[in-house]
Design a protein around this motif. Sequence first.
Motif, PDB file in Angstrom:
ATOM      1  N   ASN A 164      47.981  -7.169  29.648  1.00 34.43           N
ATOM      2  CA  ASN A 164      47.133  -7.002  29.041  1.00 34.43           C
ATOM      3  C   ASN A 164      47.369  -6.019  27.731  1.00 34.43           C
ATOM      4  O   ASN A 164      46.637  -5.600  27.111  1.00 34.43           O
ATOM      5  N   SER A 165      48.823  -6.127  27.370  1.00 32.67           N
ATOM      6  CA  SER A 165      49.188  -5.592  26.176  1.00 32.67           C
ATOM      7  C   SER A 165      48.676  -5.922  24.891  1.00 32.67           C
ATOM      8  O   SER A 165      48.445  -5.303  23.777  1.00 32.67           O
ATOM      9  N   GLY A 166      48.293  -7.215  25.004  1.00 32.15           N
ATOM     10  CA  GLY A 166      47.361  -7.902  23.773  1.00 32.15           C
ATOM     11  C   GLY A 166      46.047  -7.693  23.582  1.00 32.15           C
ATOM     12  O   GLY A 166      45.413  -7.715  22.636  1.00 32.15           O
ATOM     13  N   ASN A 167      45.494  -6.604  24.583  1.00 40.93           N
ATOM     14  CA  ASN A 167      44.153  -6.165  24.420  1.00 40.93           C
ATOM     15  C   ASN A 167      44.090  -4.701  23.830  1.00 40.93           C
ATOM     16  O   ASN A 167      42.881  -4.146  23.888  1.00 40.93           O
ATOM     17  N   ARG A 168      45.145  -4.437  23.426  1.00 44.96           N
ATOM     18  CA  ARG A 168      45.016  -2.843  22.631  1.00 44.96           C
ATOM     19  C   ARG A 168      45.240  -3.114  21.222  1.00 44.96           C
ATOM     20  O   ARG A 168      46.057  -4.051  20.531  1.00 44.96           O
ATOM     21  N   TRP A 169      44.842  -2.114  20.461  1.00 47.45           N
ATOM     22  CA  TRP A 169      45.160  -1.879  19.188  1.00 47.45           C
ATOM     23  C   TRP A 169      45.454  -0.419  18.935  1.00 47.45           C
ATOM     24  O   TRP A 169      44.837   0.385  18.868  1.00 47.45           O
ATOM     25  N   PHE A 170      46.837  -0.263  19.256  1.00 49.15           N
ATOM     26  CA  PHE A 170      47.437   1.154  19.546  1.00 49.15           C
ATOM     27  C   PHE A 170      47.270   2.100  18.306  1.00 49.15           C
ATOM     28  O   PHE A 170      47.279   3.276  18.515  1.00 49.15           O
ATOM     29  N   ASP A 171      46.775   1.533  17.053  1.00 46.60           N
ATOM     30  CA  ASP A 171      46.557   2.756  16.031  1.00 46.60           C
ATOM     31  C   ASP A 171      45.136   3.257  16.263  1.00 46.60           C
ATOM     32  O   ASP A 171      44.879   4.296  15.484  1.00 46.60           O
ATOM     33  N   LYS A 172      44.288   2.604  17.065  1.00 45.18           N
ATOM     34  CA  LYS A 172      42.690   3.082  17.043  1.00 45.18           C
ATOM     35  C   LYS A 172      42.865   4.448  17.915  1.00 45.18           C
ATOM     36  O   LYS A 172      43.547   4.627  18.892  1.00 45.18           O
ATOM     37  N   THR A 173      42.028   5.326  17.324  1.00 42.92           N
ATOM     38  CA  THR A 173      41.786   6.699  17.860  1.00 42.92           C
ATOM     39  C   THR A 173      41.340   6.673  19.384  1.00 42.92           C
ATOM     40  O   THR A 173      41.985   7.183  20.277  1.00 42.92           O
ATOM     41  N   LEU A 174      40.356   5.853  19.616  1.00 40.85           N
ATOM     42  CA  LEU A 174      39.801   5.883  21.152  1.00 40.85           C
ATOM     43  C   LEU A 174      39.817   4.543  21.586  1.00 40.85           C
ATOM     44  O   LEU A 174      39.108   3.624  20.773  1.00 40.85           O
ATOM     45  N   GLN A 175      40.425   4.074  22.898  1.00 38.76           N
ATOM     46  CA  GLN A 175      40.529   2.931  23.388  1.00 38.76           C
ATOM     47  C   GLN A 175      40.149   2.987  24.842  1.00 38.76           C
ATOM     48  O   GLN A 175      40.843   3.379  25.599  1.00 38.76           O
ATOM     49  N   PHE A 176      38.934   2.717  25.101  1.00 39.22           N
ATOM     50  CA  PHE A 176      38.457   2.494  26.681  1.00 39.22           C
ATOM     51  C   PHE A 176      38.685   1.558  27.338  1.00 39.22           C
ATOM     52  O   PHE A 176      38.559   0.311  26.796  1.00 39.22           O
ATOM     53  N   VAL A 177      39.560   1.648  28.474  1.00 41.63           N
ATOM     54  CA  VAL A 177      40.047   0.278  29.390  1.00 41.63           C
ATOM     55  C   VAL A 177      39.271   0.209  30.509  1.00 41.63           C
ATOM     56  O   VAL A 177      39.072   1.217  31.137  1.00 41.63           O
ATOM     57  N   VAL A 178      38.910  -0.938  30.686  1.00 46.13           N
ATOM     58  CA  VAL A 178      38.078  -1.197  31.987  1.00 46.13           C
ATOM     59  C   VAL A 178      38.677  -2.434  32.593  1.00 46.13           C
ATOM     60  O   VAL A 178      38.397  -3.561  31.977  1.00 46.13           O
ATOM     61  N   GLY A 179      39.190  -2.399  33.850  1.00 49.32           N
ATOM     62  CA  GLY A 179      39.950  -3.734  34.362  1.00 49.32           C
ATOM     63  C   GLY A 179      38.790  -4.220  35.460  1.00 49.32           C
ATOM     64  O   GLY A 179      37.892  -3.478  36.002  1.00 49.32           O
ATOM     65  N   GLU A 180      39.131  -5.493  35.749  1.00 49.79           N
ATOM     66  CA  GLU A 180      38.184  -6.404  36.780  1.00 49.79           C
ATOM     67  C   GLU A 180      38.466  -5.521  38.269  1.00 49.79           C
ATOM     68  O   GLU A 180      37.326  -5.959  38.982  1.00 49.79           O
ATOM     69  N   ASP A 181      39.329  -5.036  38.480  1.00 53.70           N
ATOM     70  CA  ASP A 181      39.686  -4.379  39.608  1.00 53.70           C
ATOM     71  C   ASP A 181      39.077  -2.984  39.802  1.00 53.70           C
ATOM     72  O   ASP A 181      39.327  -2.231  40.852  1.00 53.70           O
ATOM     73  N   GLY A 182      38.447  -2.481  38.895  1.00 57.18           N
ATOM     74  CA  GLY A 182      37.854  -1.324  39.113  1.00 57.18           C
ATOM     75  C   GLY A 182      38.750  -0.135  38.342  1.00 57.18           C
ATOM     76  O   GLY A 182      38.379   1.025  38.486  1.00 57.18           O
ATOM     77  N   SER A 183      39.768  -0.361  38.081  1.00 54.62           N
ATOM     78  CA  SER A 183      40.430   0.585  37.130  1.00 54.62           C
ATOM     79  C   SER A 183      39.858   0.657  35.960  1.00 54.62           C
ATOM     80  O   SER A 183      39.543   0.019  35.195  1.00 54.62           O
ATOM     81  N   TRP A 184      40.224   2.056  35.289  1.00 52.95           N
ATOM     82  CA  TRP A 184      39.736   2.476  33.956  1.00 52.95           C
ATOM     83  C   TRP A 184      40.328   3.335  33.524  1.00 52.95           C
ATOM     84  O   TRP A 184      40.961   4.494  34.276  1.00 52.95           O
ATOM     85  N   GLY A 185      40.140   4.039  32.083  1.00 52.79           N
ATOM     86  CA  GLY A 185      40.769   4.867  31.710  1.00 52.79           C
ATOM     87  C   GLY A 185      40.579   5.168  30.033  1.00 52.79           C
ATOM     88  O   GLY A 185      39.751   4.000  29.590  1.00 52.79           O
ATOM     89  N   LEU A 186      41.282   5.937  29.318  1.00 48.80           N
ATOM     90  CA  LEU A 186      41.080   5.958  28.166  1.00 48.80           C
ATOM     91  C   LEU A 186      42.532   6.167  27.502  1.00 48.80           C
ATOM     92  O   LEU A 186      43.340   6.961  28.034  1.00 48.80           O
ATOM     93  N   LEU A 187      42.800   5.392  26.202  1.00 51.19           N
ATOM     94  CA  LEU A 187      44.100   5.625  25.577  1.00 51.19           C
ATOM     95  C   LEU A 187      43.598   6.196  24.294  1.00 51.19           C
ATOM     96  O   LEU A 187      42.844   5.502  23.738  1.00 51.19           O
ATOM     97  N   TYR A 188      44.357   7.255  23.949  1.00 46.13           N
ATOM     98  CA  TYR A 188      43.864   7.851  22.826  1.00 46.13           C
ATOM     99  C   TYR A 188      45.158   8.138  21.769  1.00 46.13           C
ATOM    100  O   TYR A 188      46.119   8.436  22.167  1.00 46.13           O
ATOM    101  N   GLU A 189      44.781   8.000  20.328  1.00 42.64           N
ATOM    102  CA  GLU A 189      45.905   8.180  19.317  1.00 42.64           C
ATOM    103  C   GLU A 189      46.012   9.944  18.869  1.00 42.64           C
ATOM    104  O   GLU A 189      45.155  10.351  18.726  1.00 42.64           O
ATOM    105  N   GLN A 190      47.017  10.408  19.261  1.00 44.16           N
ATOM    106  CA  GLN A 190      46.989  11.899  19.160  1.00 44.16           C
ATOM    107  C   GLN A 190      47.085  12.597  17.894  1.00 44.16           C
ATOM    108  O   GLN A 190      46.804  13.952  17.870  1.00 44.16           O
ATOM    109  N   ALA A 191      47.222  11.942  16.771  1.00 50.80           N
ATOM    110  CA  ALA A 191      47.070  12.337  15.533  1.00 50.80           C
ATOM    111  C   ALA A 191      45.729  13.008  15.295  1.00 50.80           C
ATOM    112  O   ALA A 191      45.280  13.718  14.355  1.00 50.80           O
TER     113      ALA A 191
END
Length: 543
Positions: free
Chosen positions: A312-339
């Motif tokens: 699923n790495s192609g589902n990211r835009w790593f520069d974006k400040t907030l990226q919420f991740v929701v998987g089909e298997d119930g996994s979820w979380g937040l990836l955030y850019e720390q600047a």
Amino acid sequence: MIFRNIHSGTCRAWLSRVSLRQELCFFSSVPPQPVPPLAQTLQGYLRALEPLLPLEELSHTRRIVHDFGRPAGLGTQLQEGLEKRARLNKNWISDWWVQRAYLESRQPLPVHSNAAISLPRRDFNDWRSQLVFASRLIAAVLDFKAKINTGQLPVEFMRRKPLCKELYPLLFSSCRIPGPKHDYIAHYGRSRRSPTHITVVRNYQFFQLEVYNSDGSRMTESQIHGQLLRIRSQSWKTDKEPMGILTSEHRHTWGEAYNRLLRDKLNQESVRMIETGLFSLCLDSPVMRISDEKYASRKAAQVLHGGGTFSNSGNRWFDKTLQFVVGEDGSWGLLYEQATAEGPPVATLLDHVIEYCEKPDTKRAPLLPLPMPKKLYFHIDREIKRDIEHAKQNLDILINDLDVNVFNFKKFGKNLPKQHQMSPNSFIQALNGHGIDRHLLGLKLQAIEEGMSIPKIFMDTAYGLATHFKLRTGQMPANNTDSVMCFGPLVPDGYAVCYNPQADHIHFSITAFNCCEDTNAERLARTLRDTMCHLQEMLQPTV
């Protein structure tokens, strides 16, 4: 302290890189950031060097430090410059720190910089429930943003001191932009026509989803759900060229590719929509489940970097400040850019989202026709295709080199140290807000700003050794859930350890690079468990 016990040779008692952003920004009710006393910082610096240097080298460094800190010395002059800077700024270190610690770093954002929070798995395992939950998640974040806009968020305190609220509006419609020598942060939410869309990513395809009705009202969950169904119907197959992978590159490399990408008008428009969006939602395919024991580690890694170019790495835009991740298997979380995003704002946001998601949806959807979500297209020439292939190879190398070990220590939690009148934080590590690294950095940068040569104290080999941070630590900012924070080590031969103390258990995540023979995440996890058990025996000796 646990971390001093398990890694005394490389412990950073003098610097906790739990860089809570309340140090870096201020609100009208928050007093200005003071400059610490010079003598206090220099004494702390020498104490930190004692376990790291041979006696002869330590004596040499002591002479340099004493010369720097004498009443008529260079340190005193620079200290006066910092104190003047502090009188003119709410925070004398904020801009310098963000620039040096984040924006001037040329390392890739995944693993090295971005932070991930893996939240407790939801009770579903299919795409239908995935979209239902994703709709509620979007509605929850929009509700949080509305409270920021209307000033409904109460002032929060840490140790009876108010925390800044300036960062909260900057979480939305912001993005890091790559540059040749340093990056910069673009904030689009301050414009007259603030963005009203988010970006949804599925199967490496990006969509612009408007989340406000024509009358300015927020879309309801059922409206958002209908739009997510439309997006799914347009993204059955995985895109051959995962554009988001480009953002995982070394910052200079990505900066060059970024400029090539933006030569084309279509690409400009698509990139602009991603950068200006309120936040991103990543609809991931399921995490590969090998065993229950390793699932937590894989789940955290999935949020952190997407699992690789075949996942699923192609589902990211790593520069974006907030990226919420929701998987089909119930996994979820937040990836955030720390600047831009860190600490208290993220904690408050997640607490609100979790609370909101537990409430039933009572809003009725208006009978309004909605525009079709807009798929964002890219023109990919030979050069861009080459850039993507290189980025895929480099990201997979990075991901394969990172070992992630997540575990739940179940023998006791934060209630145990509380029973013995100890703070859970002080029980686990040196969290007093008295770190000295930023004061030293400020003195160095003040010298540069005044046109001086770099002072001897910062050219000394001891300073290079002291700032080679082998242990990077962080506490999970949202304390009321069984969540795990995760990021990579700061140096190739280092560790990153994150922890989340709950009442009767503690969640840990440990990362290390496989390329280093001296570090091993599983070994450190065993040592950490043993140390915790020894501490328990000290507090609760058996008769």
